[in-house]
Scaffold this motif. Structure first.
Motif, mmCIF file in Angstrom:
data_model
loop_
_atom_site.group_PDB
_atom_site.id
_atom_site.type_symbol
_atom_site.label_atom_id
_atom_site.label_comp_id
_atom_site.label_asym_id
_atom_site.label_seq_id
_atom_site.Cartn_x
_atom_site.Cartn_y
_atom_site.Cartn_z
ATOM 1 N N VAL A 12 0.658 -1.225 -0.082
ATOM 2 C CA VAL A 12 0.005 -0.171 0.011
ATOM 3 C C VAL A 12 1.059 1.279 0.043
ATOM 4 C CG1 VAL A 12 -1.979 -1.047 1.185
ATOM 5 C CG2 VAL A 12 -0.177 -0.265 2.469
ATOM 6 N N ASP A 13 0.195 2.365 0.191
ATOM 7 C CA ASP A 13 1.017 3.619 -0.064
ATOM 8 C C ASP A 13 2.150 3.947 1.206
ATOM 9 O OD1 ASP A 13 -1.262 3.824 1.891
ATOM 10 O OD2 ASP A 13 -0.872 6.021 1.966
ATOM 11 N N GLY A 14 2.120 3.039 2.275
ATOM 12 C CA GLY A 14 2.893 3.204 3.325
ATOM 13 C C GLY A 14 4.426 2.453 2.840
ATOM 14 N N ASN A 15 4.307 1.644 1.872
ATOM 15 C CA ASN A 15 5.525 0.818 1.532
ATOM 16 C C ASN A 15 5.786 0.705 0.178
ATOM 17 O OD1 ASN A 15 3.637 -1.229 1.012
ATOM 18 N ND2 ASN A 15 3.795 -2.067 2.720
ATOM 19 N N MET A 16 4.964 1.135 -0.871
ATOM 20 C CA MET A 16 4.917 0.895 -2.224
ATOM 21 C C MET A 16 5.888 2.220 -2.708
ATOM 22 S SD MET A 16 3.913 -2.090 -3.238
ATOM 23 C CE MET A 16 4.204 -1.724 -5.084
ATOM 24 N N GLY A 17 7.167 2.373 -2.276
ATOM 25 C CA GLY A 17 7.952 3.285 -2.776
ATOM 26 C C GLY A 17 9.325 2.726 -3.143
ATOM 27 N N ASN A 18 10.152 3.403 -3.690
ATOM 28 C CA ASN A 18 11.550 3.205 -4.172
ATOM 29 C C ASN A 18 12.509 2.688 -2.744
ATOM 30 O OD1 ASN A 18 11.629 3.093 -6.895
ATOM 31 N ND2 ASN A 18 11.541 5.198 -7.074
ATOM 32 N N ALA A 19 11.919 3.351 -1.789
ATOM 33 C CA ALA A 19 12.816 3.200 -0.580
ATOM 34 C C ALA A 19 12.723 1.470 -0.035
ATOM 35 C CB ALA A 19 12.223 3.961 0.667
ATOM 36 N N LEU A 20 11.614 0.981 -0.304
ATOM 37 C CA LEU A 20 11.158 -0.308 0.091
ATOM 38 C C LEU A 20 12.385 -1.222 -0.806
ATOM 39 C CD1 LEU A 20 10.042 -2.591 1.418
ATOM 40 C CD2 LEU A 20 8.165 -2.822 -0.242
ATOM 41 N N GLY A 21 12.613 -1.056 -2.156
ATOM 42 C CA GLY A 21 13.316 -1.541 -3.042
ATOM 43 C C GLY A 21 14.674 -1.629 -2.636
ATOM 44 N N GLU A 22 15.225 -0.505 -2.016
ATOM 45 C CA GLU A 22 16.476 0.026 -1.724
ATOM 46 C C GLU A 22 16.727 -0.876 -0.446
ATOM 47 O OE1 GLU A 22 16.774 4.182 -1.495
ATOM 48 O OE2 GLU A 22 16.700 4.515 -3.430
ATOM 49 N N ASP B 293 -17.750 17.753 2.897
ATOM 50 C CA ASP B 293 -18.231 18.395 4.403
ATOM 51 C C ASP B 293 -16.764 18.245 5.175
ATOM 52 O OD1 ASP B 293 -20.083 19.638 3.231
ATOM 53 O OD2 ASP B 293 -21.670 18.409 4.368
ATOM 54 N N ALA B 294 -16.219 16.899 5.057
ATOM 55 C CA ALA B 294 -15.232 16.669 6.085
ATOM 56 C C ALA B 294 -13.951 17.397 5.553
ATOM 57 C CB ALA B 294 -14.981 15.105 6.003
ATOM 58 N N GLY B 295 -13.687 18.195 4.670
ATOM 59 C CA GLY B 295 -12.419 18.758 4.267
ATOM 60 C C GLY B 295 -11.770 18.026 3.546
ATOM 61 N N GLU B 296 -11.878 17.104 2.627
ATOM 62 C CA GLU B 296 -11.120 16.183 2.085
ATOM 63 C C GLU B 296 -11.758 15.715 0.461
ATOM 64 O OE1 GLU B 296 -13.138 11.873 3.831
ATOM 65 O OE2 GLU B 296 -11.535 13.032 4.971
ATOM 66 N N PRO B 297 -10.794 15.110 -0.428
ATOM 67 C CA PRO B 297 -11.264 14.782 -1.590
ATOM 68 C C PRO B 297 -12.352 13.823 -1.615
ATOM 69 C CG PRO B 297 -8.896 14.859 -1.659
ATOM 70 C CD PRO B 297 -9.527 14.711 -0.264
ATOM 71 N N SER B 298 -13.374 13.880 -2.554
ATOM 72 C CA SER B 298 -14.510 12.673 -2.596
ATOM 73 C C SER B 298 -14.081 11.824 -3.748
ATOM 74 C CB SER B 298 -15.771 13.421 -2.953
ATOM 75 O OG SER B 298 -15.656 14.367 -4.168
ATOM 76 N N ILE B 299 -12.953 12.112 -4.294
ATOM 77 C CA ILE B 299 -12.490 11.263 -5.704
ATOM 78 C C ILE B 299 -11.215 10.833 -5.272
ATOM 79 C CG2 ILE B 299 -12.071 10.961 -7.905
ATOM 80 C CD1 ILE B 299 -14.029 13.202 -8.255
ATOM 81 N N GLY B 300 -10.867 9.363 -5.531
ATOM 82 C CA GLY B 300 -9.398 8.984 -5.147
ATOM 83 C C GLY B 300 -8.891 8.354 -6.440
ATOM 84 N N SER B 301 -7.740 8.662 -6.767
ATOM 85 C CA SER B 301 -6.931 8.014 -7.971
ATOM 86 C C SER B 301 -5.597 7.051 -7.326
ATOM 87 C CB SER B 301 -6.721 8.978 -8.725
ATOM 88 O OG SER B 301 -5.938 8.390 -9.813
ATOM 89 N N TYR B 302 -5.673 5.995 -7.634
ATOM 90 C CA TYR B 302 -4.495 5.136 -7.093
ATOM 91 C C TYR B 302 -3.842 4.242 -7.970
ATOM 92 C CZ TYR B 302 -7.239 5.733 -2.623
ATOM 93 O OH TYR B 302 -7.961 6.335 -1.830
ATOM 94 N N GLY B 303 -2.583 4.606 -8.038
ATOM 95 C CA GLY B 303 -1.626 3.783 -8.934
ATOM 96 C C GLY B 303 -1.518 2.330 -8.726
ATOM 97 N N HIS B 304 -1.583 1.572 -9.787
ATOM 98 C CA HIS B 304 -1.501 0.140 -9.726
ATOM 99 C C HIS B 304 0.075 -0.191 -9.880
ATOM 100 C CE1 HIS B 304 -1.607 -4.149 -11.728
ATOM 101 N NE2 HIS B 304 -0.898 -4.154 -10.833
ATOM 102 N N MET B 305 0.739 -0.320 -8.894
ATOM 103 C CA MET B 305 2.264 -0.329 -8.770
ATOM 104 C C MET B 305 2.909 -1.796 -8.595
ATOM 105 S SD MET B 305 2.363 3.016 -8.743
ATOM 106 C CE MET B 305 4.131 3.232 -8.702
ATOM 107 N N LYS B 306 4.038 -1.901 -9.509
ATOM 108 C CA LYS B 306 4.762 -3.396 -9.418
ATOM 109 C C LYS B 306 6.119 -3.273 -9.298
ATOM 110 C CE LYS B 306 4.180 -7.487 -11.631
ATOM 111 N NZ LYS B 306 3.681 -8.511 -13.006
ATOM 112 N N PHE B 307 6.686 -4.193 -8.557
ATOM 113 C CA PHE B 307 8.140 -3.880 -8.308
ATOM 114 C C PHE B 307 8.818 -5.274 -9.522
ATOM 115 C CE2 PHE B 307 7.692 -2.376 -4.134
ATOM 116 C CZ PHE B 307 8.627 -1.623 -4.010
ATOM 117 N N GLY B 308 10.008 -4.727 -10.267
ATOM 118 C CA GLY B 308 10.409 -5.647 -11.155
ATOM 119 C C GLY B 308 11.497 -6.457 -10.424
#
Length: 443
Positions: A295-305, A413-428
């Motif tokens: 998920v967003d907490g770990n799907m980054g290049n830092a995990l790969g490194e 009304d909660a002060g946040e986006p009502s639409i969410g766009s998410y990347g489908h990420m994959k490690f090689g």
């Protein structure tokens, strides 16, 4: 408008070149349930998301002194890898606002500050310093858990708290006096995107390993619910909540192995590399053929490194992602040429621009006046896509709809986006991360 958790929404997949975003969810501190849900039962609280969110009330007397913005972003701690793009996106937005004439004809002043993480009191010290300096809004934090440590102090001071990365659904109904906002979509939406990805891959028996904090437990519970909506029986989904500061994850990984899943979701931060290393040691890592998701907490290049070469090969996941485009990435790099990731840079940029436009619309730099105008500048008006384009419209008294770097926002009304766009990420095979497409929910 009442908000209700576990929104059902269609998801759309398409290809794009995107840039990273997002971090946090709902929950408590617990360690998993019964039967298929683990061996150690523990009570878990449910976050209420069916409510009328509190709204800010503008003050009687406008304040026209220069706008001061503070930052509460991770220079240190477990999310420090997310700090540089957020800091750069924030600075770029301030530069653009000032280049267009500033707010109420005066330049915006930026006061930077470190959030640290929940193991230190860095965030409280930063907030105290920035409140003493007279800021009207604080950009941050990245971690929902850190935000929860300081939200009362900030909002009680009549200051806007604006996170570019919090995704916890704890904030939907939080008694924040209408002073808390975020540009990242909630994990109620990310859970839908991740569940669709897992279901589309044909998984029939799923283990969820989630860190024990508001991010992990909330996203895990929403994911389990959405997997059930996708047709998986409850006894085919195992949920295990772990201590992110544990010395070893052998026991939790052994529980997963004994369950015999055909897919595993790991919801965590930098400790995810140690968990996946242990999974590989028992033959259930992504490079062993297991369907493993992050998920967003770990799907980054830092995990790969942080992981052994090839260890992550085939691991997939979701993260809030928007097609910010190469031109914006180049502009963010002009602030920090060393950037390799752009996680939350667009969300950080938009948070600053929205705050500046709200102050212009209010004719005041007071925090309560800014808060009372934030939602309205993101919807139901003349569409504009930059501070420079929006500013003359606001000055002419026109209602605007700022569609930012991250796209259409339409704050609820909660002060946040009502639409969410998410990347489908994959490690090689080389542990490098690529974007396979994106999933949009909430439309």
């Amino acid at each position: 408008m009442a908000r209700r958790s576990l929104v059902r929404a269609a998801a759309v997949i398409g290809a794009a070149s995107l840039a990273l975003a997002g971090c946090s969810s709902n929950g408590d501190d617990s360690a998993s349930g019964d039967g298929a849900n683990g061996s150690a039962a523990a009570a878990e609280s449910t976050v209420e998301t069916d409510c009328e969110p509190q709204q800010a009330t503008a003050g009687a007397n406008p304040v026209t002194t220069p706008l001061k913005l503070g930052t509460l972003l991770p220079d240190t701690g477990s999310l420090a890898f997310l700090g540089p793009p957020m800091v750069a996106g924030t600075q770029l937005a301030v530069n653009d606002v000032n280049a267009a004439g500033g707010v109420l004809g005066q330049p915006v002043e930026l006061i930077p500050g470190d959030s640290g993480d929940t193991t230190t009191d860095t965030a409280n010290a930063t907030v105290d310093r920035e409140l003493a300096a007279g800021v009207s809004a604080i950009m941050g934090a990245a971690s929902s858990s850190v935000s929860l440590k300081v939200i009362d102090k900030i909002t009680s001071a009549g200051v806007v708290m604006f996170s570019p990365a919090n995704t916890s659904d704890q904030f939907i109904c939080y008694p924040d006096k209408g002073q808390y906002f975020r540009t990242a979509p909630t994990d109620v939406l990310q859970a839908q995107a991740l569940a669709q990805l897992i279901a589309n891959d044909g998984a029939q028996r799923v283990s969820i390993l989630a860190m024990n904090d508001p991010y992990g437990t909330g996203l895990a519970e929403n994911l389990r619910t959405n997997l059930a909506d996708a047709g998986l029986p409850d006894d085919q989904v195992q949920k295990i909540v772990y201590d992110p500061n544990a010395q070893s994850y052998n026991a939790e990984v052994d529980q997963v192995n004994n369950f015999g899943p055909d897919a595993v979701a790991v919801i965590g931060f930098d400790e995810s590399s140690r968990i996946i290393t242990r999974m590989h040691e028992v033959g259930i890592g992504p490079s062993d053929g297991m369907l493993v998701y992050g998920v967003d907490g770990n799907m980054g290049n830092a995990l790969g490194e942080a992981s052994a070469p090839g260890l992550l090969d085939g691991m997939q996941g979701t993260t809030p992602l928007t097609d910010v485009g190469a031109a914006f990435q180049d502009r963010v790099r002009s602030v920090n040429p060393a950037l390799i990731d752009f996680n939350y840079s667009g969300e950080s940029y938009d948070a600053v621009v929205i705050t500046a436009l709200a102050a212009e619309q209010a004719g005041s730099t007071a925090g309560v006046d800014i808060a009372a105008n934030i939602n309205s500048v993101t919807k139901d008006g003349t569409v504009c896509t930059s501070f420079q384009e929006c500013l003359p419209l606001v000055q002419a008294g026109e209602d605007i709809d700022y569609d930012g770097i991250t796209g259409k926002l339409d704050f609820d009304d909660a002060g946040e986006p009502s639409i969410g766009s998410y990347g489908h990420m994959k490690f090689g095979a080389d542990n490098s991360l690529s974007t396979e497409g994106y999933i949009v929910v909430g439309e």
